[in-house]
Design a protein around this motif. Structure first.
Motif, PDB file in Angstrom:
ATOM      1  N   VAL A 161       0.856  -1.179   0.000  1.00  0.00           N
ATOM      2  CA  VAL A 161       0.000   0.000   0.000  1.00  0.00           C
ATOM      3  C   VAL A 161       0.896   1.234   0.000  1.00  0.00           C
ATOM      4  O   VAL A 161       1.947   1.253   0.653  1.00  0.00           O
ATOM      5  N   VAL A 162       0.507   2.273  -0.740  1.00  0.00           N
ATOM      6  CA  VAL A 162       1.331   3.478  -0.892  1.00  0.00           C
ATOM      7  C   VAL A 162       0.534   4.697  -0.457  1.00  0.00           C
ATOM      8  O   VAL A 162      -0.631   4.869  -0.836  1.00  0.00           O
ATOM      9  N   PHE A 163       1.188   5.548   0.334  1.00  0.00           N
ATOM     10  CA  PHE A 163       0.644   6.863   0.681  1.00  0.00           C
ATOM     11  C   PHE A 163       1.593   7.901   0.096  1.00  0.00           C
ATOM     12  O   PHE A 163       2.578   8.295   0.702  1.00  0.00           O
ATOM     13  N   ASP A 164       1.300   8.308  -1.140  1.00  0.00           N
ATOM     14  CA  ASP A 164       2.166   9.234  -1.870  1.00  0.00           C
ATOM     15  C   ASP A 164       1.653  10.664  -1.684  1.00  0.00           C
ATOM     16  O   ASP A 164       0.680  11.079  -2.323  1.00  0.00           O
ATOM     17  N   GLN A 165       2.334  11.411  -0.810  1.00  0.00           N
ATOM     18  CA  GLN A 165       1.941  12.795  -0.561  1.00  0.00           C
ATOM     19  C   GLN A 165       2.624  13.765  -1.522  1.00  0.00           C
ATOM     20  O   GLN A 165       2.256  14.934  -1.593  1.00  0.00           O
ATOM     21  N   SER A 166       3.609  13.275  -2.255  1.00  0.00           N
ATOM     22  CA  SER A 166       4.334  14.125  -3.193  1.00  0.00           C
ATOM     23  C   SER A 166       3.611  14.228  -4.539  1.00  0.00           C
ATOM     24  O   SER A 166       3.512  15.318  -5.126  1.00  0.00           O
ATOM     25  N   LEU A 167       3.110  13.092  -5.019  1.00  0.00           N
ATOM     26  CA  LEU A 167       2.402  13.050  -6.305  1.00  0.00           C
ATOM     27  C   LEU A 167       3.200  13.746  -7.404  1.00  0.00           C
ATOM     28  O   LEU A 167       2.701  14.563  -8.174  1.00  0.00           O
ATOM     29  N   SER A 168       4.453  13.391  -7.492  1.00  0.00           N
ATOM     30  CA  SER A 168       5.360  14.017  -8.453  1.00  0.00           C
ATOM     31  C   SER A 168       5.966  12.954  -9.365  1.00  0.00           C
ATOM     32  O   SER A 168       5.790  11.743  -9.149  1.00  0.00           O
ATOM     33  N   ILE A 180       2.074  -3.071  -5.927  1.00  0.00           N
ATOM     34  CA  ILE A 180       1.338  -1.932  -5.355  1.00  0.00           C
ATOM     35  C   ILE A 180      -0.139  -2.109  -5.689  1.00  0.00           C
ATOM     36  O   ILE A 180      -0.583  -1.830  -6.800  1.00  0.00           O
ATOM     37  N   ASN A 181      -0.886  -2.576  -4.705  1.00  0.00           N
ATOM     38  CA  ASN A 181      -2.300  -2.898  -4.904  1.00  0.00           C
ATOM     39  C   ASN A 181      -3.245  -1.842  -4.351  1.00  0.00           C
ATOM     40  O   ASN A 181      -4.427  -1.830  -4.705  1.00  0.00           O
ATOM     41  N   TYR A 182      -2.735  -0.983  -3.462  1.00  0.00           N
ATOM     42  CA  TYR A 182      -3.619  -0.007  -2.816  1.00  0.00           C
ATOM     43  C   TYR A 182      -2.933   1.355  -2.753  1.00  0.00           C
ATOM     44  O   TYR A 182      -1.713   1.439  -2.559  1.00  0.00           O
TER      45      TYR A 182
END
Length: 374
Positions: free
Chosen positions: A50-57, A75-77
């Protein structure tokens, strides 16, 4: 010599007549070879992530692409908060969580060290070790690529490492083998005793000639089944209690969750194991057949349930096959409560699977068991 030949002929004839026993003797080595040689794999790949990408870059997407390209992370979530990442890992949906901060791309562009966090479910030490070593290797490779590019442009200046990987192993950070194995052994012991003992219950009555006494009683089929199951529930609880005491006082096993919840859900698994044993007992004609069928089921249960080898490393066929094995779900319950401290809201899927198994196994047993001599 003639007597020996006659005895051998008699034994071969008897073996050929007992077709089920003969088939089990032939099939068991084949199953062992398939499971050991094909399903068991210690190279753990395709870990649910699971990924929490706060950059979105672009930089964060490039990093995540490197994780997926390694073949070790799927990466499923995509999570929207740290709590969502935590819930995914606690529930067992994912083994790895990757958290990328908002300033990740800005730090890389300005030559500063860009940190990101990799959380690993260390309750499965083998899968966790594979995830940690691979994540560190990916970070080193990506850092080397950026350093080479910068060194070509700027010579003679010290450059900070571009990536700072912060590994966070949860639940068993010291990778103590006993913490992983003791809950598994508890489940295996229950499986071995409950299934093997009850698998001979009906067969033993038939061979002793006492089944007729049960048949003439006014008891219904389901009442006879329950009568064979209930006494062993207490035996199962004694085994669980002794195993927990040894784990806590000898191996310093940390029980993070509720003991009452553990005991309550253990009852469901005991009933599942006993239902499987009763089903085998109804299918077998002799105690030898019952024992062979029990062992035929017991070995795949141990090898495919995740007791010793991570299920994520198995081929897809064997991975999905493990979903019909009750021990698979009970091990998730045990390790979830003991190591993770999970509440019942994270264990509903495992509970539902065991209840479905109990219902199916008992229904088939009751239908098969006719109140007459077999």
């Amino acid at each position: 010599m003639i007597r020996l030949k006659a005895l051998l002929v008699k034994e071969f004839i008897q073996m050929s007549r007992d077709r089920l026993t003969f088939a089990m003797m032939v099939m068991l080595p084949i199953v062992q070879l398939l499971v050991f040689g094909y399903a068991i794999n210690t190279d753990v790949k395709h870990l649910s992530t699971v990924v929490f990408d706060q950059s979105l870059s672009y930089e964060s997407r490039d990093l995540l692409s490197s994780f997926e390209a390694s073949g070790y992370f799927d990466i499923n979530y995509a999570a929207g908060s740290f709590q969502a990442v935590s819930d995914h890992i606690e529930s067992g949906k994912t083994k790895v969580g990757i958290i990328i901060p908002p300033d990740f791309a800005a730090n890389l562009k300005h030559g500063r060290t860009a940190s990101f966090q990799v959380i690993v479910d260390a309750s499965d030490s083998m899968a966790a070790s594979s995830a940690i070593s691979t994540a560190q290797m990916i970070g080193q490779i990506k850092s080397q690529q950026i350093l080479v590019e910068k060194m070509q442009a700027i010579a003679g200046k010290s450059i900070a490492a571009p990536y700072d990987i912060r590994i966070r192993p949860w639940y068993n950070p010291d990778f103590v083998t006993a913490f992983y194995m003791v809950p598994g052994i508890l489940g295996v012991v229950l499986t071995m005793t409950m299934v093997m003992i009850t698998s001979m219950a009906i067969v033993r009555e038939r061979e002793r000639g006492t089944l007729e006494q049960l048949i003439v009683t006014p008891l219904k089929s389901y009442e006879l089944m329950l009568g064979k199951i209930i006494p062993y529930v207490f035996v199962g609880y004694v085994q669980v209690t002794l195993a927990l005491l040894v784990g806590i006082f000898v191996f310093d096993l940390p029980v993070q969750g509720s003991i009452l919840l553990l005991y309550g859900l253990t009852l469901i698994y005991i009933l599942a194991a006993l239902a499987l044993g009763i089903l085998i007992s109804n299918m077998a004609q002799t105690q030898m057949q019952a024992m062979q069928m029990s062992f035929f089921i017991f070995l795949p249960s141990v090898l495919l349930s995740g007791f010793m080898f991570p299920r994520e490393a198995m081929p897809r066929f064997f991975f999905w096959l493990s979903h019909i094995i009750p021990l698979t779900f009970f091990l998730e319950i045990l390790r979830g409560i003991i190591l993770k401290g999970l509440s019942i809201r994270f264990l509903w899927s495992q509970i539902a699977a065991l209840l479905v198994f109990i219902t199916v196994a008992l229904t088939v047993s009751i239908v098969k068991f006719q109140k007459k001599l077999g």
